[in-house]
Design an enzyme around this catalytic site. Structure first.
Site, short mmCIF file in Angstrom:
data_model
loop_
_atom_site.label_atom_id
_atom_site.label_comp_id
_atom_site.label_asym_id
_atom_site.label_seq_id
_atom_site.Cartn_x
_atom_site.Cartn_y
_atom_site.Cartn_z
N CYS A 147 0.85 -1.19 0.00
CA CYS A 147 0.00 0.00 0.00
C CYS A 147 0.89 1.24 0.00
O CYS A 147 1.83 1.33 0.77
CB CYS A 147 -0.96 0.08 1.18
SG CYS A 147 -2.17 -1.24 1.21
N ARG A 170 3.68 -0.05 -4.85
CA ARG A 170 3.43 -0.64 -3.54
C ARG A 170 2.07 -1.33 -3.46
O ARG A 170 1.72 -1.91 -2.43
CB ARG A 170 3.52 0.45 -2.46
CG ARG A 170 4.88 1.11 -2.42
CD ARG A 170 4.92 2.16 -1.34
NE ARG A 170 4.89 1.56 -0.04
CZ ARG A 170 5.96 1.36 0.72
NH1 ARG A 170 7.14 1.72 0.29
NH2 ARG A 170 5.86 0.80 1.89
N TRP A 186 -2.92 -2.50 -1.83
CA TRP A 186 -2.65 -3.92 -2.04
C TRP A 186 -3.57 -4.64 -1.07
O TRP A 186 -3.38 -4.58 0.14
CB TRP A 186 -1.17 -4.23 -1.73
CG TRP A 186 -0.78 -5.61 -2.10
CD1 TRP A 186 -0.39 -6.08 -3.32
CD2 TRP A 186 -0.70 -6.75 -1.22
NE1 TRP A 186 -0.09 -7.42 -3.26
CE2 TRP A 186 -0.27 -7.85 -1.99
CE3 TRP A 186 -0.96 -6.94 0.13
CZ2 TRP A 186 -0.10 -9.13 -1.44
CZ3 TRP A 186 -0.78 -8.21 0.68
CH2 TRP A 186 -0.36 -9.28 -0.11
N ASN A 237 -1.67 1.73 5.86
CA ASN A 237 -0.78 0.71 5.30
C ASN A 237 -0.48 -0.27 6.42
O ASN A 237 0.08 0.13 7.44
CB ASN A 237 0.50 1.38 4.79
CG ASN A 237 1.56 0.37 4.37
OD1 ASN A 237 1.24 -0.77 4.08
ND2 ASN A 237 2.81 0.81 4.35
N GLY A 238 -0.87 -1.54 6.26
CA GLY A 238 -0.60 -2.53 7.31
C GLY A 238 -1.78 -3.45 7.50
O GLY A 238 -2.67 -3.53 6.65
N GLU A 284 17.38 -17.36 -7.73
CA GLU A 284 16.98 -15.99 -8.03
C GLU A 284 16.44 -15.88 -9.47
O GLU A 284 15.42 -15.23 -9.72
CB GLU A 284 18.17 -15.04 -7.82
CG GLU A 284 17.95 -13.61 -8.23
CD GLU A 284 16.74 -12.94 -7.59
OE1 GLU A 284 16.15 -13.48 -6.65
OE2 GLU A 284 16.36 -11.86 -8.07
N LYS A 316 12.67 -14.64 -10.43
CA LYS A 316 12.46 -13.49 -11.32
C LYS A 316 11.51 -13.88 -12.45
O LYS A 316 10.59 -13.16 -12.77
CB LYS A 316 13.83 -13.08 -11.89
CG LYS A 316 14.01 -11.64 -12.16
CD LYS A 316 14.47 -10.84 -10.97
CE LYS A 316 13.60 -11.00 -9.78
NZ LYS A 316 14.13 -10.45 -8.55
N GLU A 328 7.87 -14.56 -11.20
CA GLU A 328 7.29 -13.33 -10.66
C GLU A 328 6.69 -12.44 -11.76
O GLU A 328 5.60 -11.92 -11.60
CB GLU A 328 8.41 -12.58 -9.94
CG GLU A 328 8.03 -11.30 -9.28
CD GLU A 328 9.22 -10.67 -8.53
OE1 GLU A 328 10.38 -11.04 -8.80
OE2 GLU A 328 8.98 -9.82 -7.67
N HIS A 373 16.37 -37.24 -8.09
CA HIS A 373 15.73 -37.82 -6.91
C HIS A 373 14.23 -37.54 -6.91
O HIS A 373 13.60 -37.56 -5.84
CB HIS A 373 16.40 -37.29 -5.64
CG HIS A 373 17.84 -37.71 -5.57
ND1 HIS A 373 18.23 -38.98 -5.20
CD2 HIS A 373 18.98 -37.05 -5.88
CE1 HIS A 373 19.55 -39.08 -5.28
NE2 HIS A 373 20.03 -37.92 -5.69
N LYS A 408 5.75 -4.00 -3.85
CA LYS A 408 7.21 -3.89 -3.69
C LYS A 408 7.67 -4.13 -2.26
O LYS A 408 8.62 -4.85 -2.02
CB LYS A 408 7.64 -2.49 -4.15
CG LYS A 408 9.13 -2.23 -4.08
CD LYS A 408 9.83 -2.93 -5.20
CE LYS A 408 11.33 -2.72 -5.17
NZ LYS A 408 12.03 -3.72 -5.96
O1 M6R Z 1 12.63 -5.04 0.66
P1 M6R Z 1 13.16 -6.43 0.82
O2 M6R Z 1 14.47 -6.63 0.16
O3 M6R Z 1 13.19 -6.87 2.26
O4 M6R Z 1 12.09 -7.34 0.08
C1 M6R Z 1 12.17 -8.74 0.15
C2 M6R Z 1 11.34 -9.39 -0.93
O5 M6R Z 1 9.99 -9.04 -0.77
C3 M6R Z 1 11.79 -8.98 -2.34
O6 M6R Z 1 13.14 -9.26 -2.52
C4 M6R Z 1 10.97 -9.72 -3.41
O7 M6R Z 1 11.21 -11.08 -3.35
C5 M6R Z 1 11.34 -9.15 -4.78
N1 M6R Z 1 10.32 -8.25 -5.22
C6 M6R Z 1 11.47 -10.17 -5.83
O8 M6R Z 1 11.91 -9.61 -7.03
#
Ligand code: M6R
Length: 607
Positions: free
Chosen positions: A2, A27, A76, A100-101, A480, A484, A487, A503, A602
């Site tokens: 948010c 956000r 969000w 936000n929360g 990673e 990516k 996502e 396995h 984010k």
């Molecule tokens: O702000 P942060 O680095 O703590 O966020 C952690 C994850 O939410 C963040 O890395 C998320 O996995 C990425 N958006 C992925 O690309």
């Protein structure tokens, strides 16, 4: 999670709020809304959809309203589906607020209020919070906020307006971030500095439990005891251009291309006389002494940076390192004491689970060091020591440059640590630093692989499942790469330690299932090539990413991507760009919104 903004003092606050919300949209983008004083009334306009939908609605329904004080929100969704009614701002009696929360005890509070005959119209926890504040309000806003927040459990950042106190916004937070500034355009507060940067580079972080009263002339902050508090002013080094797309279609591509610069900004200040050095960060070498175990905790991409960090620290320092997903770690009654070093990694510095893990470690006496991108964020402030990454603002939800600089700081930690405890000599440390600086040139070179990777990406858009394989550092990097891809392209993907596939998971490899194998590490190169043979002989479509020196039988893969020359120890910095490009181009080819993938936000400030 948010985006929230409050602004008092500008001529047309509606426009300022909407502009601010556009910068905060990463956000959350389920719905958006604003509320503002017009005359002596508060008017609210809100709608499902993106900020652009809100803008249209405001232009149609409120274009002529005069307004100099208001709040805005981009959602969000957590509690309550995506609907106009559940969108923020929410109003109860004299109180209008944005949040936000998550209010965890909203159900008990709702039951109490319903016994008093007050019922909500939405399904949100936020409306209940507004009702609680209104219930506590007898004409003194700060007293009402203090009394109400004492009843709330969970995380919140609120911007609140009281209908009988015009031209004033109150703000309070617990967990969720809020940054604020007073400028010649009045007072402004938001969940993120990107909404403030077009007004000022100077800001303060509202502390948990403090209440800010914002008017056009000033911001008065009071602490828990009601005493006026002078907040510490932070300065950002980037400007408004850094938070804009700068001619790119998507922030993600801009941020991929900013990696060499972000790496230089992060590494260079930590090389003193050729050696890794944290004295400018005020990180005392004592933190590395008498450590018998290290725990790295983080979420998502940041956790993947931790996996690479583990490899490097164990390799060089010979101290056991575990990498823990923060949301799991905090509930596992983890073993820590004063000889434990807990390293948290976070781009935002606000991720709720990572912050909670840090607080737990402090309670248990561990030493704490954080690797954080956002200055003054909660994780940075609460850690014993902080090493800032200097990526600048990262706007795309998918993390790219923030990851690479996190990895670079993990390397620096490994080098400094190993030097301090005598595991490497000064001359070895200096060699590592030189190699790391050379690697930045290789990262620059690999940026030119865009069209090659784009062509390969076109072959992946119809896939249902894609597998990433690697060993050692390449496996950590594959985790990673896989995150990516799924996502932003919505294609299911998994990363596997290459030797583990047989396995169980190899049963999923059939004709034309794409397998992306990362093979940059000479010590396990022959092993992963055998694993590639195994999937190849079951029909997989193989994309092989190798170092410059590898000689590959052309029958082994459909595509080979040969990285620019780099020492294998530093190959993750270079190979990650290829995997970022791959995810990016698959998503673009599928016509998806690369920067704002569905269901994501984010900064994850709720559990
Ligand atoms: O702000 P942060 O680095 O703590 O966020 C952690 C994850 O939410 C963040 O890395 C998320 O996995 C990425 N958006 C992925 O690309």
């Amino acid at each position: 999670m948010c985006g929230i903004i409050g602004h008092v003092g500008v001529d047309d606050v509606k426009k300022a709020l909407i502009n601010g919300l556009q910068t905060l949209e990463y956000r959350g983008y389920d719905s958006a809304g604003i509320a503002y004083f017009t005359g002596d009334k508060i008017k609210t306009v809100k709608t499902v959809g993106k900020v652009s939908c809100l803008k249209d609605k405001v232009n149609k329904t409120a274009g002529n309203d005069l307004a100099t004080c208001g709040v805005g929100h981009t959602r969000w969704a957590t509690h309550g589906g995506v609907s106009d009614t559940n969108s923020h701002p929410h109003t109860a009696g004299k109180v209008t607020l944005i949040h936000n929360g998550i209010i965890e005890n909203y159900k008990e509070l709702q039951d109490e209020l319903e016994e008093k005959g007050v019922t909500p119209i939405s399904q949100t926890d936020t409306e209940i919070a507004a009702m609680v504040i209104n219930d506590c309000y007898t004409g003194n806003p700060e007293a009402a906020i203090r009394k109400a927040t004492a009843k709330l459990e969970g995380a919140y950042g609120f911007c609140i307006m009281f209908s009988d106190i015009p031209e004033t916004i109150y703000a309070v937070r617990n967990g969720s971030p809020l940054v604020a500034a007073h400028t010649d355009k009045g007072s402004i507060i938001a969940s993120d500095m990107v909404a403030l940067v077009s007004y000022t580079k100077h800001y303060f972080v509202l502390k948990e439990g403090h209440i800010a009263k914002m008017t056009k002339d000033e911001i008065i902050v009071r602490d828990e005891n009601g005493e006026v508090y002078g907040p510490h002013i932070h300065h950002i080094s980037w400007d408004v251009a850094a938070a804009k797309k700068g001619g790119y279609d998507y922030f993600m591509m801009k941020e991929i291309r900013e990696q060499p610069e972000a790496l230089l900004n992060t590494i260079r200040p930590r090389i003193v006389n050729g050696l890794p050095d944290f004295s400018a960060d005020n990180v005392s070498d004592d933190i590395f002494k008498n450590v018998d175990r290290i725990i790295i905790t983080a979420c998502g991409t940041a956790m993947h940076a931790g996996l690479i960090g583990k490899n490097m620290i164990e390799r060089l320092c010979r101290i056991p390192v575990t990498v823990e997903i923060a949301s799991e770690f905090r509930y596992q009654n983890p073993i820590m004491d004063e000889n434990t070093l807990l390293i948290t990694i976070s781009q935002s510095g606000e991720t709720a689970d990572t912050l909670a893990a840090l607080r737990l470690a402090k309670e248990r006496g561990a030493k704490t060091l954080s690797v954080v991108n956002v200055k003054g964020s909660s994780i940075a402030r609460e850690s014993d020591y902080v090493l800032y990454t200097h990526a600048g603002p990262e706007i795309a939800v998918a993390s790219t440059k923030a990851y690479t600089v996190q990895v670079s700081v993990m390397y620096l930690i490994a080098f400094r640590f190993a030097l301090i405890i005598g595991k490497i000599s000064k001359s070895e440390a200096a060699d590592y630093m030189n190699m790391m600086m050379d690697t930045v040139d290789s990262v620059d070179k690999v940026l030119s692989y865009d069209s090659q990777v784009e062509n390969i990406a076109k072959r992946l858009t119809k896939a249902n499942d894609i597998f990433f394989l690697g060993r050692g550092l390449d496996y950590s990097l594959s985790c990673e790469g896989s995150l990516k891809l799924k996502e932003i392209s919505y294609i299911h993907s998994e990363a596997y330690a290459a030797g583990e596939l047989k396995h169980g998971t190899i049963s999923l490899i059939t004709d034309n299932v794409p397998v992306i194998a990362v093979a940059t590490q000479p010590d396990v190169y022959a092993k992963i090539i055998s694993n590639v043979q195994e999937v190849r002989s079951r029909g997989a479509m193989v994309i092989l990413v190798t170092g410059a020196e590898a000689s590959v039988d052309t029958a082994l893969c459909d595509h080979q991507i040969v990285l620019p020359e780099t020492d294998p120890l530093f190959a993750p910095f270079v190979a990650t760009v290829v995997l970022q490009y791959l995810a990016y181009y698959v998503a673009v080819e599928k016509g998806l919104n690369v920067d704002q993938p569905r269901n994501l936000a984010k900064s994850v400030t709720v559990e």
